[in-house]
Write a protein that holds these residues in place. Structure first.
Motif, short mmCIF file in Angstrom:
data_model
loop_
_atom_site.label_atom_id
_atom_site.label_comp_id
_atom_site.label_asym_id
_atom_site.label_seq_id
_atom_site.Cartn_x
_atom_site.Cartn_y
_atom_site.Cartn_z
N ASN A 183 0.83 -1.21 0.00
CA ASN A 183 0.00 0.00 0.00
C ASN A 183 0.86 1.25 0.00
OD1 ASN A 183 -2.40 -1.43 2.35
ND2 ASN A 183 -2.41 -1.51 0.12
N VAL A 187 1.24 3.94 -3.11
CA VAL A 187 0.78 5.32 -2.95
C VAL A 187 1.94 6.28 -3.19
CG1 VAL A 187 1.17 5.74 -0.47
CG2 VAL A 187 -0.81 6.75 -1.61
N ASN A 190 2.20 6.56 -6.89
CA ASN A 190 1.13 7.44 -7.37
C ASN A 190 1.52 8.91 -7.22
OD1 ASN A 190 -0.87 5.75 -8.39
ND2 ASN A 190 -1.89 5.50 -6.42
N THR A 310 -7.00 4.53 1.94
CA THR A 310 -6.38 4.47 0.62
C THR A 310 -4.94 4.97 0.65
OG1 THR A 310 -7.34 6.63 0.02
CG2 THR A 310 -8.58 4.67 -0.60
N SER A 311 -4.39 5.07 1.83
CA SER A 311 -2.95 5.29 2.11
C SER A 311 -2.32 6.65 1.84
CB SER A 311 -2.12 4.23 1.35
OG SER A 311 -2.58 2.94 1.60
N THR A 336 -4.74 3.81 -9.49
CA THR A 336 -5.95 3.71 -8.68
C THR A 336 -7.17 3.89 -9.57
OG1 THR A 336 -4.73 4.64 -6.82
CG2 THR A 336 -7.12 4.64 -6.62
N ASN A 362 -3.04 0.60 -3.57
CA ASN A 362 -2.88 1.48 -2.41
C ASN A 362 -4.02 1.34 -1.42
OD1 ASN A 362 -4.30 2.79 -4.70
ND2 ASN A 362 -4.68 4.42 -3.21
#
Length: 507
Positions: A183, A187, A190, A310-311, A336, A362
């Motif tokens: 996760n 993230v 991202n 969602t981290s 995501t 994530n």
């Protein structure tokens, strides 16, 4: 044996960029070699105290290099890091420490008294204070200096838990969201992709690292890219402006209140902020007045939406679309996905309001020791049900319509009314209570308690705040208390909070 999680990150950075400044903290500068060496020694300290893979290590402290050293040291041996909000009251801290089954607690000395109830009632075997410590309790700095070096390698996969981060519960007690190494890795990727984070960035970290937004969208992606962090214990706008100029800060993260206070400071116009390139903002939409103030200086915002589960990143709005899609929280992050469902779980057309559902690497696997909550948190096909209402426009941009869970966001802090309401209900003389968020110029919104009283009772704002003080973090305390004859309710008896927000949000 191989560590595929966060535990190998600093060793890699030590190999690739040993002399690059990793952290600036006041007058102290730590290179990636020094940060990695300290994390190695923290891992040794924990290991020689019997902390093993899967054990929880709690941390209570302000932003400092030691926060990161403990995080990565714990990750090396496969321990689970539990960051605790420093603003929590003693009973709230006790819940986090006992619910997480923490085996060790590392904390700044000023939080020791507040944490003792949790220490005495939980499974904590070791309490270590940061810094030099006490005569009878050597501090972490002393223990690190005495510990053997060398990188500890544990067998850790991306599916293993890296952290338990507590999020206020809709029914009272906070729940621990289990975030895996995967996760936090995804993230970070991202953030790197969508915010264009590069190794030459200098990020000013003014938000607490115990918040998953500051950790998952700021510190971790910066370390993954080998950037430099300027860590601050707290936020003071004048000092923040001075640090931007002093260190050539390129990246800044905050909430609308943060940016408003910077723009309102007397030194705003005279400070050289020409190094700034990236501004990220979460918590709520950036007001037009703040957009204008920063655009006048050639700066634009990336905005976003997410949550602990969602981290935390779920979507981001690029600076190029700030005006065209004003009010939107953007598109899903690169790795995501977001969709909108009706009350039956069916997908709805673009432009139709429904519950926001999120999927991606994530997204957390579930809450710690909460099978009841996990059962309702996910759809049958594995998407996380956010509990928030929103819609996607024709271009796929997400807009938040309402908060299904009635969460209040005050200065970037999440407040769940049920937690406050449960305690207010204990006050003698109160027969009914609803806590709602109302607009506030400085904090975005603040909690307001609307109460009904038993006949002959006399309860005011001071009495309510005095009752809650010490039981809840102060930012959760209602700014005001309004007494009404009756609370508006639906036919089934549920309080109509939208009506209360409409009435009192205008005042």
């Amino acid at each position: 044996m191989r560590n595929r999680g966060l535990g190998f990150w600093l060793a890699k950075r030590r190999l690739k960029n040993p002399d690059k400044p990793a952290v600036v903290f006041g007058d102290e500068v730590l290179t990636y070699r020094e940060l990695a060496d300290a994390a190695d020694r923290v891992a040794s300290v924990l290991w020689h105290r019997g902390i093993r893979t899967g054990d929880a290590v709690a941390y209570i402290g302000e932003n400092s290099p030691q926060f990161l050293e403990v995080l990565f040291g714990a990750a090396q041996i496969g321990a689970v890091f539990v960051p605790v909000n420093t603003r929590l009251a003693a009973p709230e801290i006790a819940h986090v420490l006992t619910d997480s089954n923490a085996r060790a607690l590392i904390l700044d000395i000023e939080f020791l008294d507040r944490a003792m109830t949790g220490v005495e009632s939980g499974r904590i075997a070791h309490v270590i204070v940061t810094g030099e410590g006490l005569p009878e309790n050597p501090g972490l700095a002393h223990l690190i200096a005495e510990a053997p070096g060398g990188h500890t390698i544990a067998d850790v996969t991306l599916e293993d838990p890296a952290a338990i981060v507590y999020t206020s519960g809709t029914t009272g007690k906070p729940k621990g969201a289990v975030l895996t190494h995967g996760n936090l890795t995804w993230v970070s990727l991202n953030a790197i992709v969508d915010y264009d984070i590069v190794s030459m960035d200098v990020s000013l970290m003014i938000s607490p690292l115990f918040h998953v937004a500051s950790l998952g969208m700021g510190a971790l992606p910066g370390i993954l890219k080998g950037a430099t962090m300027v860590l601050e214990k707290g936020f003071e706008p004048g000092r923040a402006l001075a640090l931007i100029a002093q260190h050539g800060v390129t990246m800044l993260s905050g909430v609308p209140t943060t940016y408003q206070m910077l723009a309102d400071h007397p030194a705003w116009e005279s400070t050289d902020i020409s190094s700034l390139q990236k501004l990220t903002c979460g918590g709520s939409a950036v007001p037009t007045r703040i957009l204008n103030a920063y655009e006048e200086r050639g700066l634009h915002f990336s905005q976003g939406y997410g949550m602990t589960e969602t981290s935390p990143g779920a979507t981001s709005l690029s600076p190029a679309m700030t005006r065209e899609k004003q009010g939107s929280v953007g598109l899903p992050h690169f790795f995501t996905e977001v969709r909108i469902a009706d009350e039956n779980g069916d997908m709805v057309p673009r432009g139709t309001v429904g519950e926001i559902e999120i999927s991606g690497p994530n997204v957390f696997p579930g809450y710690h020791d909460r099978p009841d909550a996990n059962e309702t948190a996910f759809t049958d096909d594995g998407w996380f049900r956010s509990g928030d209402l929103g819609y996607l426009d024709a271009d796929g941009y997400l807009y938040i319509a309402d908060r299904l869970k009635d969460m209040i966001i005050s200065g970037g802090e999440n407040i769940y009314p049920a937690e406050v309401e449960n305690l207010i209900s204990d006050i003698e003389g109160i027969s009914g209570v609803a806590v709602v968020g109302v607009p506030d110029e400085r904090w975005g919104e603040v909690p307001l308690a609307v109460v009904t009283l038993r006949e002959g009772a006399d309860v005011d704002t001071t009495a309510v705040r005095e009752h809650l003080d010490g039981l809840l973090a102060r930012y959760k305390l209602p700014k005001d208390v309004v007494v009404v004859d009756e609370l508006p309710r639906t036919a089934s008896g549920k309080i109509r909070k939208a009506d209360l927000r409409a009435i009192f949000g205008k005042k």
